[in-house]
Design an enzyme around this catalytic site. Sequence first.
Site, PDB file in Angstrom:
ATOM      1  N   SER A  29       8.198  -1.083  -0.692  1.00 24.54           N
ATOM      2  CA  SER A  29       7.583  -1.203  -2.021  1.00 24.54           C
ATOM      3  C   SER A  29       8.529  -1.843  -3.017  1.00 24.54           C
ATOM      4  CB  SER A  29       7.217   0.184  -2.552  1.00 24.54           C
ATOM      5  OG  SER A  29       6.259   0.785  -1.745  1.00 24.54           O
ATOM      6  N   GLU A  73       3.312   5.688  11.589  1.00 24.42           N
ATOM      7  CA  GLU A  73       3.453   6.365  10.309  1.00 24.42           C
ATOM      8  C   GLU A  73       2.242   7.251  10.020  1.00 24.42           C
ATOM      9  OE1 GLU A  73       4.931   3.977   7.249  1.00 24.42           O
ATOM     10  OE2 GLU A  73       4.353   5.349   5.645  1.00 24.42           O
ATOM     11  N   SER A 129      -2.084   4.601  -0.456  1.00 22.13           N
ATOM     12  CA  SER A 129      -2.772   5.640  -1.227  1.00 22.13           C
ATOM     13  C   SER A 129      -4.091   6.049  -0.568  1.00 22.13           C
ATOM     14  CB  SER A 129      -3.037   5.149  -2.650  1.00 22.13           C
ATOM     15  OG  SER A 129      -4.032   4.142  -2.611  1.00 22.13           O
TER      16      SER A 129
END
Lengths: 383, 321
Positions: free
Chosen positions: A137, A250, A365
């Site tokens: 990020s 992940e 998200s």
Amino acid sequence: MTSPVATPTADMFDSPSAYAAALQQFLSTDERAKPYIGYRPHSLEDSASHLTGLQALLFDSGWSRLGWPHSAGGLGGDPRFRAAMFQTLWNMDMPIPEPFTTLEILVPVLLVFAPHLSDALLPGLLRGDDTWAQAFSEPDAGSDLASLRTKMEPDGEGFRLTGQKVWSTFGHLSKRSVLLARSGGPGHKGLTMVLVDLDQPGIEVRPIRAEDGENHFSEIFLDNAWVPADRVIGTLGQGWAIAMYMLQWERGAWGWLQQGRFHQRLQQAVELGTPNPDFAQQLGHAYALSAALRLTTKQTVERLAREEQLGPEVSVDKLLLIDAELATWDAIRAYLGPRFEADDSLQWLRHEYLFSRAAPIYGGSQEIQRTLVAQRVLGMPRD
Amino acid sequence: MDNDTLDMLRTSLRHVLTEANTVPLAERLAELGWDDVVADDPVTALHTLFTLKGDTVSSADAIGPRLAAALADALGDPQLTTATIGLDSPFGPSALAADGSLIVDAVVFTPPATNPVVVLVDAVHLGVVSGNTLTCTALTTTDGNLAQYRLTGNVPAAQVQCIEGATASIAWNAMVTHGRWLIACELVGIAQHVIASAAQYTGERIQYGKPIGTFQALQHRIASAHVLVVGAARLTEFAGTSGDAWSALVAKTVAGQAAENACTQAQQCYGAIGFTWEHEFHHYLRRTYVLDRLLGDWRSLERQIGNELMTSRQVPKIGML
């Protein structure tokens, strides 16, 4: 009951459950494991330093090497053994060293896309001599990761990196970081993944204090930082594809690890609390979701063990994880009542509660995951 | 069962469940050699039948005979395979009077005729009476397509057979566990159908010049509903293989919640058409409400799970690697 063994034996190599039972016996009886049972850290830095010992113990005795290939310093065996180790650690109320979660995500990627680095680097990573972070990020590239701007330019036998990374978990405690940078034009295709040393001039790492008061992540400032050519993971321009490959680990294996935590924390809550029918439904709901997460991620771990290529359906695991995580911690906080906010001995539990609020935000998200499931799993139309 | 056999089974069962036919399901299944299929691989066979039954909202009475078989099996009494199991009535409990007569109030899916009827009296008593000693009244329920009957009566002691003690409670609980698993399969079948159908509809319905499925407001409703359905499906598969009471309890809890939530989210995607009898949706909604009530609705079951965790102070783990 068989007598405890100090190291995995050949008869366990086909059976994660036999392995888990033997590991549990080892951890219950070996003196060296004692300092980690029921360990409640004062801070994240204390915890990281203390649990390095546990990571080394598990590696040196062989237990954490089962489930990883020989080229990574492992003893062979599939990912179910790692999942069984996590479950056993939770059963013993032993915290999982944070680097294990990083390993779950980064090692499979290195094994496939940078085998030339695995022999030299992975054994140290598994043992905990070395710690790595992940730097994807940027301040202006969160959900829209492909818009990231950290520049990667050729320079002699390597590359120079300039830019800024953020939300790098354990960045300030890591020696190296896997990093995604822009080596080419705009969009997905201009991205490359590298492994960069953080202890060099041109890199500054600053911890960020999270909601729970702990330094969970860092900002990384890169000013002409150096990365040699052999630290490129995959090829130039392959960064996005590798990041997508990474996501199956992940979103899948991570969910299994976390369901173990939720079951363990619910167990601690029912030991601490006073039965009260007012909270029955909330606790039942949290448990049912954690059980659903357990069986859903169990199937994912078994698919990873069969080396199936997982697709966008792993976002379902992540979304179920979010629902289970929020419900579990809300139920625990409600059930333990006002003392949850005030009891000194529950500070560690409060920290975990506060950190659970990140569940719908990190690692893609909740909104991003729902869009992926709608479009890529259920076939709803894209705009 | 290999995949080809399973596909063939699905096709045959779908046909049996959807064709207009007045012949009872049991007889049509018998023509398929159903007993052999069940004997060979009961978990796959029953999981497939009940999931498809949910998918097709078939009105056939598949659950009644299975409940009887489970109870007969647990009691080791083959004669009870023809019994009708009386489930909890919304109007009152069955009870044993002081003089040993049995006051019956129970719900069934098929009139018992002269077959034996088994009802739960309390945790350690089951009452068995002949169906012809009871009054059978058709019930008007939320789901008019799923026949349900209320059995009432006051049967003199001489005509009541009592099963008592641990034998009674173990057998009844085994029947409840089996039934919860099957209803969970059916609820998952409903939920999967509704999600797939709503996702498809949003790709067809055009507003503002584009399919409404492109709007995230609708995508997120359906995606979040799908997540719970996947969780329910995994729990239901596990409950079938393990056969234990706790996993069936949790599976039915999540399946009931997942089906109700799937219906709520799907209904909004269908918009006004889904609110009419021109659309199939109302059948799925009605069936969900009625099935969820059987053997414990999801809210009650959540409370039951929570109370069990608090009082036992044990948090069990379902499924090992």
